[in-house]
Scaffold this motif. Structure first.
Motif, PDB file in Angstrom:
ATOM      1  N   ASN A  17       0.946  -1.282   0.124  1.00 46.19           N
ATOM      2  CA  ASN A  17      -0.030  -0.080   0.212  1.00 46.19           C
ATOM      3  C   ASN A  17       0.899   1.206  -0.045  1.00 46.19           C
ATOM      4  N   GLN A  18       2.076   1.033   0.218  1.00 46.57           N
ATOM      5  CA  GLN A  18       2.947   2.442   0.068  1.00 46.57           C
ATOM      6  C   GLN A  18       3.434   2.537  -1.045  1.00 46.57           C
ATOM      7  N   VAL A  19       3.138   1.717  -2.149  1.00 49.34           N
ATOM      8  CA  VAL A  19       3.230   2.054  -3.523  1.00 49.34           C
ATOM      9  C   VAL A  19       1.608   2.074  -4.166  1.00 49.34           C
ATOM     10  N   GLY A  35      11.777   5.050  11.404  1.00 51.90           N
ATOM     11  CA  GLY A  35      11.437   5.835  10.336  1.00 51.90           C
ATOM     12  C   GLY A  35      10.394   5.109   9.489  1.00 51.90           C
ATOM     13  N   CYS A  36       9.936   5.937   8.493  1.00 51.77           N
ATOM     14  CA  CYS A  36       9.156   5.134   7.637  1.00 51.77           C
ATOM     15  C   CYS A  36       9.236   6.013   6.271  1.00 51.77           C
ATOM     16  N   LEU A  37       9.223   5.036   5.146  1.00 52.34           N
ATOM     17  CA  LEU A  37       9.492   5.958   3.725  1.00 52.34           C
ATOM     18  C   LEU A  37       8.168   6.892   3.204  1.00 52.34           C
ATOM     19  N   SER A  38       7.111   6.495   4.138  1.00 53.41           N
ATOM     20  CA  SER A  38       5.932   7.291   3.618  1.00 53.41           C
ATOM     21  C   SER A  38       5.859   8.633   4.766  1.00 53.41           C
ATOM     22  N   CYS A  69       7.111  -5.947  12.668  1.00 56.45           N
ATOM     23  CA  CYS A  69       5.969  -5.409  13.022  1.00 56.45           C
ATOM     24  C   CYS A  69       5.681  -4.004  12.322  1.00 56.45           C
ATOM     25  N   HIS A  70       6.512  -3.384  11.933  1.00 53.46           N
ATOM     26  CA  HIS A  70       6.309  -2.064  11.017  1.00 53.46           C
ATOM     27  C   HIS A  70       5.582  -2.436   9.621  1.00 53.46           C
ATOM     28  N   GLU A  71       6.121  -3.313   9.199  1.00 57.21           N
ATOM     29  CA  GLU A  71       5.648  -3.725   7.836  1.00 57.21           C
ATOM     30  C   GLU A  71       4.043  -4.382   7.978  1.00 57.21           C
ATOM     31  N   ASP A  81       2.028  -3.867  10.266  1.00 58.45           N
ATOM     32  CA  ASP A  81       1.173  -2.762  10.641  1.00 58.45           C
ATOM     33  C   ASP A  81       0.822  -2.085   9.375  1.00 58.45           C
ATOM     34  N   HIS A  82       1.495  -1.775   8.434  1.00 60.98           N
ATOM     35  CA  HIS A  82       1.283  -1.062   7.338  1.00 60.98           C
ATOM     36  C   HIS A  82       0.074  -1.587   6.709  1.00 60.98           C
ATOM     37  N   LEU A  83       0.308  -2.937   6.579  1.00 58.40           N
ATOM     38  CA  LEU A  83      -0.661  -3.852   5.795  1.00 58.40           C
ATOM     39  C   LEU A  83      -2.181  -3.896   6.663  1.00 58.40           C
TER      40      LEU A  83
HETATM   41 ZN    ZN Z   1       6.793   2.357   6.821  1.00 61.27          ZN
END
Ligand code: ZN
Length: 175
Positions: free
Chosen positions: A50-52, A92-95, A134-136, A138-140
């Protein structure tokens, strides 16, 4: 289109739970390839579909950022099936380019997923890998690390981001 545009915090696609991947088609393989390239180009240690802008339950992680070929993990339909302990470290987060915050995460996490061959596997992460897993995931689930911050920290961060975004500073950080 190998390198895809990374969507930023504020885009609703980041705050909606993604749909499970139905099957490993050529389209999915292409998407994974593009996501890996996009992650390395950023550079980053993980990227969720979903980040792309693709609302599917799929993520890639490489905490070595391409240094170690064995470190690349493709997670299709991942679920956290176990976690223990806790760690607090900068994340951090690329988004959310240009920002980091201290976020609490489990010290260990176990994730079950399917790989590109359609085989189920589990990955056990400790420390930084547990954080990335966990970060990824979470994104989903439609969650960003800002949702893990306390109320005050979260509103301060979103205020700063809104200001930078309005000033057009984000595009400079990550064109
Ligand atoms: Zn992220």
């Amino acid at each position: 289109m190998p390198i895809r545009r990374i969507v930023k915090y504020g885009d609703p696609v980041l705050e909606k739970a993604t749909a499970r991947v139905g099957g490993i088609t050529d389209e999915i393989r292409e998407l994974v390839k593009d996501m890996i390239e996009t992650m390395y180009a950023a550079p980053g240690v993980g990227l969720a579909a979903n980040q792309v802008g693709v609302p599917l339950r799929l993520a890639v992680i490489d905490i070595s950022v391409g240094e170690d070929p064995d470190a690349l993990i493709v997670l299709i339909n991942p679920e956290v099936i176990g976690s223990s302990g806790k760690q607090i470290d900068e994340e951090g987060c690329l988004s959310i380019p240009g920002y980091t915050e201290f976020v609490q995460r489990p010290e260990k996490a176990i994730v079950r997923a399917v790989n590109l061959d359609g085989k189920e596997f589990t990955v056990e992460g400790e420390g930084f890998l547990a954080r990335a897993l966990c970060h990824e995931t979470d994104h989903l689930d439609g969650k960003l690390y800002v949702h893990r911050l306390s109320g005050i920290k979260r509103s301060l961060l979103t205020k700063r981001i809104r200001k930078a975004s309005a000033a057009g500073e984000w595009e400079e950080v990550y064109p």
